[in-house]
Motif scaffolding. Structure first.
Motif, short mmCIF file in Angstrom:
data_model
loop_
_atom_site.label_atom_id
_atom_site.label_comp_id
_atom_site.label_asym_id
_atom_site.label_seq_id
_atom_site.Cartn_x
_atom_site.Cartn_y
_atom_site.Cartn_z
N ARG A 1 8.50 0.69 -0.04
CA ARG A 1 8.21 1.68 -0.50
C ARG A 1 9.11 0.98 -1.46
NH1 ARG A 1 9.40 5.98 1.13
NH2 ARG A 1 11.65 5.72 -0.26
N TRP B 1 8.33 -6.01 -6.80
CA TRP B 1 8.85 -6.10 -6.18
C TRP B 1 7.01 -6.00 -5.16
CZ3 TRP B 1 10.53 -10.96 -6.54
CH2 TRP B 1 11.39 -10.73 -7.40
N ASP B 2 5.61 -6.12 -5.76
CA ASP B 2 4.24 -5.71 -5.23
C ASP B 2 3.53 -7.01 -4.63
OD1 ASP B 2 2.25 -4.26 -4.93
OD2 ASP B 2 1.35 -4.25 -6.81
N ASP B 3 3.87 -7.43 -3.53
CA ASP B 3 4.21 -8.08 -2.61
C ASP B 3 3.55 -7.58 -1.18
OD1 ASP B 3 4.55 -10.34 -0.20
OD2 ASP B 3 5.90 -11.48 -1.89
N GLU B 4 2.12 -8.31 -1.47
CA GLU B 4 1.53 -7.84 -0.02
C GLU B 4 1.90 -8.50 1.25
OE1 GLU B 4 -2.59 -6.64 1.91
OE2 GLU B 4 -2.73 -7.07 -0.98
N LYS C 1 7.94 -2.02 -2.93
CA LYS C 1 7.45 -2.18 -4.59
C LYS C 1 8.66 -0.71 -6.06
CE LYS C 1 3.02 -1.05 -5.51
NZ LYS C 1 1.20 -1.03 -3.99
N ASP C 2 8.98 0.07 -5.66
CA ASP C 2 9.71 0.80 -6.38
C ASP C 2 10.61 -0.54 -6.98
OD1 ASP C 2 8.21 2.90 -5.49
OD2 ASP C 2 10.80 3.39 -4.88
#
Length: 191
Positions: free
Chosen positions: A78, A85-88, A81-82
């Motif tokens: 989280r 860095w939306d890196d799965e 992402k915040d």
């Protein structure tokens, strides 16, 4: 912003969320082991795997893991992402080092991080019993011997360390990579 976090960005993020010196030093040691593993398993991903090691405990001081261990990992995901860095791959690797959170390792990098995390502490514990307390004094044979002693560094999850074999590396190869990698950062980490 690039799709992949750089080492400099990971370092900045770690220092934003983690203040405890021992956590920082541990993160540097896990980063080193992950880079060593990447040299063998994913040569084009050395910096990225290092970033995964550096950030694996990003939520150590912010999530309530002492009350609910299942929060350790998802809280880091989280935070990432915040922070944009939306890196799965990064999030899943970080979460998989704590299967209690519901994400078990499935990929090579996930097996690497679940093994590297406890191995860093295990090697440090062995170094602490030597008069000089230096990782350079730790030999492969000592790691193998102590690994079989369940009471020695009992908190170091041996099952997780053994997961390295799911990457195709033998446990003996892993010991050598971890020792060499931790020696490379020994001065920076006080070992």
């Amino acid at each position: 912003m690039s799709d992949r976090i750089t080492r400099e960005q990971a370092w900045e993020l770690l220092n934003k969320y983690v203040k405890g010196e021992n956590y920082i030093l541990h993160s540097l040691q896990v980063e080193a082991i992950m880079k060593g593993l990447a040299k063998r398993l994913a040569p084009d991903e050395v910096e990225y795997w290092g970033c995964i090691g550096l950030l694996h405990d990003l939520d150590e001081e912010t999530c309530p893991w002492r009350e609910d261990l299942s929060t350790h990992g998802p809280t880091s995901a989280r935070i990432l992402k915040d922070e944009g860095w939306d890196d799965e791959v990064l999030a899943n690797a970080i979460m998989s080092h704590n299967p209690i959170c519901g994400k078990s390792p499935e990929t090579t990098v996930e097996y690497a991080i679940i093994a590297a995390d406890p191995m860093s502490g295990f090697i440090k514990a062995i170094a602490q019993i030597y008069p000089d307390k230096k990782v350079a004094s730790v030999k492969h044979k000592s790691v193998t011997k102590r690994f079989k002693e369940a009471r020695f560094a009992a908190g170091a999850n041996r099952q997780y360390m053994s997961e390295i074999e799911k990457t195709g590396l033998s446990f003996d190869e892993f010991i050598d990579i971890a020792l060499e990698s931790m020696c490379e950062v020994a001065e920076a980490t006080g070992l």
